[in-house]
Write a protein that holds these residues in place. Structure first.
Motif, short mmCIF file in Angstrom:
data_model
loop_
_atom_site.label_atom_id
_atom_site.label_comp_id
_atom_site.label_asym_id
_atom_site.label_seq_id
_atom_site.Cartn_x
_atom_site.Cartn_y
_atom_site.Cartn_z
N ARG A 83 0.84 -1.20 0.00
CA ARG A 83 0.00 0.00 0.00
C ARG A 83 0.88 1.25 0.00
NH1 ARG A 83 -4.97 1.72 1.30
NH2 ARG A 83 -5.69 -0.34 1.90
N LYS A 84 1.92 1.24 0.80
CA LYS A 84 2.80 2.40 0.92
C LYS A 84 3.44 2.72 -0.43
CE LYS A 84 6.74 4.17 3.45
NZ LYS A 84 7.75 3.92 4.44
N TYR A 85 3.98 1.71 -1.11
CA TYR A 85 4.64 1.94 -2.40
C TYR A 85 3.62 2.39 -3.45
CZ TYR A 85 7.85 1.41 -6.28
OH TYR A 85 8.65 1.66 -7.38
N PHE A 86 2.45 1.79 -3.45
CA PHE A 86 1.39 2.18 -4.38
C PHE A 86 1.05 3.66 -4.20
CE2 PHE A 86 -3.12 2.90 -5.16
CZ PHE A 86 -3.27 2.44 -6.47
N GLU A 87 0.86 4.08 -2.96
CA GLU A 87 0.51 5.48 -2.70
C GLU A 87 1.64 6.42 -3.07
OE1 GLU A 87 -0.76 5.27 1.37
OE2 GLU A 87 -2.79 4.69 0.80
N ARG A 145 3.87 5.96 -5.48
CA ARG A 145 3.97 6.03 -6.94
C ARG A 145 2.80 6.75 -7.59
NH1 ARG A 145 6.29 5.91 -10.40
NH2 ARG A 145 6.28 4.02 -11.60
N PHE A 146 1.59 6.60 -7.03
CA PHE A 146 0.43 7.21 -7.66
C PHE A 146 0.09 8.59 -7.13
CE2 PHE A 146 -0.18 3.17 -9.56
CZ PHE A 146 -0.86 3.45 -10.72
N TYR A 147 0.41 8.85 -5.90
CA TYR A 147 0.01 10.12 -5.31
C TYR A 147 1.17 10.94 -4.78
CZ TYR A 147 -4.36 7.55 -5.39
OH TYR A 147 -5.44 6.80 -5.77
N GLY A 148 2.38 10.41 -4.85
CA GLY A 148 3.52 11.12 -4.34
C GLY A 148 3.52 11.21 -2.83
N MET A 149 2.72 10.36 -2.19
CA MET A 149 2.61 10.38 -0.73
C MET A 149 3.70 9.50 -0.13
SD MET A 149 -1.51 9.90 -0.55
CE MET A 149 -1.59 9.74 1.19
N THR A 150 4.33 9.99 0.93
CA THR A 150 5.32 9.17 1.61
C THR A 150 4.72 8.55 2.87
OG1 THR A 150 6.16 11.12 2.75
CG2 THR A 150 7.30 10.43 0.75
N GLU A 151 3.57 9.05 3.28
CA GLU A 151 2.89 8.51 4.46
C GLU A 151 1.39 8.58 4.25
OE1 GLU A 151 2.95 9.74 8.97
OE2 GLU A 151 4.97 9.50 8.18
N ALA A 152 0.71 7.48 4.46
CA ALA A 152 -0.75 7.46 4.30
C ALA A 152 -1.41 8.30 5.36
CB ALA A 152 -1.26 6.03 4.34
N VAL A 153 -2.46 8.98 4.98
CA VAL A 153 -3.19 9.83 5.93
C VAL A 153 -4.35 9.11 6.54
CG1 VAL A 153 -3.13 12.31 5.93
CG2 VAL A 153 -3.52 11.16 3.80
#
Length: 61
Positions: A47-51, A53-61
């Motif tokens: 999930r972390k890598y997916f986010e 790559r797709f959203y430029g997020m380094t940490e899920a909110v």
């Protein structure tokens, strides 16, 4: 859906794409991780890598 790994149905729902397109994306992302030396699980994507790559997020909110 707050698990560490996404399954194909999760990717389909998040991106609004077909199952075959979701599998292609998961395969591509898992290949990227393999090239970086990470172990991957077929049919699942971090999930972390997916986010990242797709959203430029380094940490899920």
């Amino acid at each position: 859906m707050n698990e560490k790994f996404l399954k194909v149905d999760d990717v389909m729902q998040i991106l609004g794409i077909s199952k075959s397109a979701a599998y292609n994306i998961m395969r591509q992302l898992n290949n990227e991780l393999k090239e970086k030396g990470y172990a991957v699980i077929r049919g699942k994507i971090s999930r972390k890598y997916f986010e990242e790559r797709f959203y430029g997020m380094t940490e899920a909110v």
